[in-house]
Design a protein around this motif. Structure first.
Motif, mmCIF file in Angstrom:
data_model
loop_
_atom_site.group_PDB
_atom_site.id
_atom_site.type_symbol
_atom_site.label_atom_id
_atom_site.label_comp_id
_atom_site.label_asym_id
_atom_site.label_seq_id
_atom_site.Cartn_x
_atom_site.Cartn_y
_atom_site.Cartn_z
ATOM 1 N N GLU A 125 0.831 -1.207 0.000
ATOM 2 C CA GLU A 125 0.000 0.000 0.000
ATOM 3 C C GLU A 125 0.864 1.255 0.000
ATOM 4 N N ARG A 126 0.223 2.342 -0.459
ATOM 5 C CA ARG A 126 0.921 3.621 -0.465
ATOM 6 C C ARG A 126 -0.087 4.732 -0.262
ATOM 7 N N GLU A 127 0.303 5.705 0.540
ATOM 8 C CA GLU A 127 -0.584 6.855 0.766
ATOM 9 C C GLU A 127 -0.320 7.909 -0.311
ATOM 10 N N ILE A 128 -1.402 8.303 -0.972
ATOM 11 C CA ILE A 128 -1.319 9.337 -2.012
ATOM 12 C C ILE A 128 -2.462 10.314 -1.770
ATOM 13 N N ARG A 129 -2.131 11.565 -1.503
ATOM 14 C CA ARG A 129 -3.100 12.634 -1.278
ATOM 15 C C ARG A 129 -4.158 12.239 -0.243
ATOM 16 N N GLY A 130 -3.691 11.683 0.855
ATOM 17 C CA GLY A 130 -4.572 11.377 1.969
ATOM 18 C C GLY A 130 -5.358 10.092 1.844
ATOM 19 N N GLN A 131 -5.143 9.330 0.810
ATOM 20 C CA GLN A 131 -5.832 8.051 0.644
ATOM 21 C C GLN A 131 -4.824 6.914 0.559
ATOM 22 N N ARG A 132 -5.271 5.696 0.991
ATOM 23 C CA ARG A 132 -4.429 4.522 0.915
ATOM 24 C C ARG A 132 -4.746 3.762 -0.385
ATOM 25 N N HIS A 133 -3.695 3.437 -1.097
ATOM 26 C CA HIS A 133 -3.841 2.763 -2.384
ATOM 27 C C HIS A 133 -3.133 1.405 -2.325
ATOM 28 N N ARG A 134 -3.880 0.379 -2.660
ATOM 29 C CA ARG A 134 -3.272 -0.949 -2.800
ATOM 30 C C ARG A 134 -2.829 -1.109 -4.252
ATOM 31 N N ARG A 135 -1.589 -1.579 -4.450
ATOM 32 C CA ARG A 135 -1.041 -1.776 -5.800
ATOM 33 C C ARG A 135 -0.592 -3.232 -5.976
#
Length: 485
Positions: A125-135
Motif C-alpha cells: 500500500e501507499r498513501e497518495i493525497r490522503g488516501q491509501r492505495h493498494r497496488r
C-alpha cells in the motif's frame, strides 16, 4: 503421410513436398504443404481459442495438458528418435541429449514451474493525497504466438516455444522448417491424439512457401512472433512485425569464439574444440566456430586440433558410434564448401578437410589456420564443421577479436586459472559462456544472445516471462480498511 494440425483437427493438403534423408539424399516421405489459407485458418483458430475460451486463465488445465504432453512425448520417444535421426541427420548419440531427450525435459520443467510461479505480485500500500492505495501486478498471456523454427534442432526449437507459451496461457501457431517438416508434425499429432489441449490452442503448419511465414509475421491476429533462424531472416521479420508492433523473440545467428589462454591444457582444449565444432556437423548457432589461440602457440595447437578432428567419426547417423552426421541439404553443403574455398583463396591455411563425402550431404571436418579476424570465414556464420583458428597477442587482444563480430550468442575460454578466465569472460559480449567445458545448456538456464544474435531468452524463468505481459493495478482502500492497515 503426416498431417497439419488446425483447430484441433489433423488435416491433409492437396499439394505436398518432399522431406529428404540427408544421410542418403533419398526421399524420406512427403509432407503436407500448407497454403496461405491454411495459415489464415490456423491464426483464426488460435485467436478464437485465446479470446473465447478459458485457456489463458485456467492454470490447472494448462498444468494438466503439459503433464499429458510430457507423458505423450515419453511414451513415443523411440518413434520420435528414429524420425529425428532419419530426417534431421542427427547422430543417434545426440538424441540422448539436445536433439530429443533434453527438449522433452523442457515440457516437464514448465509444467512444474507453472505450479509454483507467482502470476500475481503484491506491491503493498501507499498513501497518495490522503488516501491509501493498494497496488499489485498480474502477469497475463501475451496472446496469439506465431512460433517459427529452424531445421537444425527441430524438437528443441519447437518445445522451447511451445512449452513456455502454453504455460503462460498463450495460443500458438507453430511453423516447422521446410527441411525437417515431419519431426514438427509428429508433435502436432501427439498434441491432437494424447492431450486435452483444446482445439485452436496449438496449430502446427509446415510449408514450402515463404508466403506462409510472411503471413504469420504480419497478421493483425498474431500478438507475438517467436523466431529461431538466420540473422538475415530475423531482420526481415523484425521489419515486417513493426507494422503491427508485435512483441518479438528472436534467436538468430552466432559466430562464437573459443579462447585458449597460454596457461590452458592445450591437448584437452584442442580436443574439446575439435569435437565441439563437429557436433551435429557444425549446424548449431551457439557452437564455437572461431578458435582464438596465443600467437606463439598457433602451430602447436593447430596440430593438436587436427589430430582431434581425425578422431571424429563421420558417417551413418543411425550408428551409436557416429559423432558427426550429414549436413541438412546439398544446398547447405555447397554453401559451406564455397566459404571454405574462398577462405583459402583469401589466405587461410587449409590444414585438413574441405571435401564433400557422398552419398548424402556429408562434409569432412575442416580446419583453417592463420585466419584473418576480419575475413568472411571469421565473420559470417558457416553452419558446417569448419573451425577457423585466429592467433592473438595477449588477453586484451583476445577479447578484442572475440568481440569483433556482429554476433554475441556464445563463447568459451580454456584456462588453468578460473579467476582469470571468468574476468575475461565478463568482458566478452555474449549471452552464454562456457569456462573449461562448462555446460550451460539446460531447461532452467536462459539461452539467447547479445547484438545481432537476437532479442530475448528461451528456457528458464526468463523463457516463460517472454510470453507474459505485466498488468499493473491500483485501488483505493475504503476509509475503514485503510485505518485498520
Amino acid at each position: 503421410m503426416k498431417r497439419l494440425l488446425i483447430d484441433g483437427r489433423l488435416v491433409g493438403t492437396e499439394k505436398t513436398f518432399a522431406s529428404l534423408n540427408p544421410a542418403t539424399g533419398q526421399v524420406l516421405d512427403q509432407a503436407p504443404d500448407a497454403t496461405v489459407a491454411d495459415a489464415e485458418a490456423a491464426v483464426a483458430a488460435a485467436r478464437r481459442a485465446f479470446d473465447t475460451t478459458a485457456w489463458s486463465t485456467d492454470v490447472q488445465l494448462r498444468i494438466r495438458c503439459l503433464d499429458q504432453l510430457h507423458q505423450a512425448l515419453t511414451d513415443h520417444l523411440e518413434e520420435l528418435r528414429e524420425l529425428t535421426i532419419a530426417e534431421v541427420g542427427a547422430p543417434r548419440m545426440l538424441t540422448y541429449g539436445p536433439q530429443l531427450e533434453d527438449p522433452v525435459k523442457l515440457v516437464r520443467y514448465y509444467a512444474d514451474l507453472l505450479r509454483k510461479y507467482p502470476l500475481t505480485e503484491e506491491l503493498g500500500e501507499r498513501e497518495i493525497r490522503g488516501q491509501r492505495h493498494r497496488r499489485w501486478v498480474e502477469k497475463e498471456a501475451v496472446g496469439v504466438v506465431a512460433g517459427i523454427t529452424a531445421y537444425n534442432y527441430p524438437n528443441q526449437l519447437a518445445l522451447a516455444k511451445l512449452a513456455p507459451s502454453l504455460a503462460a496461457g498463450c495460443t500458438v501457431v507453430l511453423k516447422g522448417a521446410p527441411d525437417t517438416p515431419l519431426t514438427t508434425l509428429f508433435l502436432g499429432e501427439l498434441i491432437a491424439e494424447h492431450t486435452d489441449i483444446p482445439p485452436g490452442v496449438v496449430n502446427v503448419l509446415v510449408s514450402s512457401s515463404v508466403e506462409v511465414g510472411e503471413l504469420l509475421t504480419t497478421h493483425p491476429g498474431v500478438d507475438m512472433v517467436s523466431f529461431t533462424g538466420s540473422t538475415a531472416t530475423g531482420r526481415r521479420i523484425m521489419a515486417a512485425a513493426s507494422t503491427t508492433v508485435k512483441k518479438l523473440f528472436l534467436e538468430l545467428g552466432g559466430k562464437s569464439a573459443m579462447v585458449i589462454l597460454d596457461d590452458a591444457d592445450f591437448a584437452t582444449a584442442a580436443m574439446f574444440s575439435a569435437f565441439t565444432i563437429c557436433s551435429h556437423s557444425g549446424q548449431g548457432c551457439a557452437l564455437t566456430s572461431r578458435l582464438l589461440v596465443p600467437r606463439e602457440h598457433h602451430d602447436e595447437i593447430v596440430a593438436m586440433v587436427a589430430a582431434g578432428l581425425g578422431r571424429v567419426t563421420l558417417g551413418d547417423p543411425t550408428d551409436i558410434k557416429t559423432f558427426a552426421g550429414p549436413l541438412i541439404s546439398e544446398r547447405q553443403r555447397d554453401k559451406v564448401d564455397g566459404m571454405v574455398k574462398r577462405a583459402v583463396a583469401a589466405g587461410a591455411t587449409l590444414v585438413t578437410g574441405g571435401e564433400k563425402v557422398d552419398p548424402g550431404f556429408f562434409y569432412m571436418p575442416t580446419l583453417l589456420g592463420n585466419v584473418d579476424p576480419d575475413s568472411e570465414i571469421a565473420q559470417d556464420e558457416v553452419f558446417g564443421p569448419v573451425l577457423a583458428v585466429i592467433p592473438f597477442d595477449d588477453d586484451d587482444d583476445a577479447v578484442r577479436i572475440a568481440n569483433n563480430s556482429i554476433f554475441g550468442l556464445s563463447g568459451g575460454i580454456q584456462s588453468g586459472d578460473e579467476e582469470r578466465a571468468v574476468a575475461l569472460a565478463r568482458r566478452i559480449r555474449t549471452g552464454t559462456f562456457s569456462i573449461n567445458g562448462g555446460n550451460y545448456f539446460a531447461a532452467d538456464v536462459p539461452f539467447g544472445g547479445y547484438k545481432q544474435s537476437g532479442i530475448g531468452r528461451e528456457s528458464g524463468v526468463a523463457g516463460l516471462e517472454e510470453f507474459l505481459e505485466y498488468k499493473s493495478f491500483a485501488t483505493v482502500l475504503p476509509a475503514a480498511e485503510a485505518a485498520e492497515s
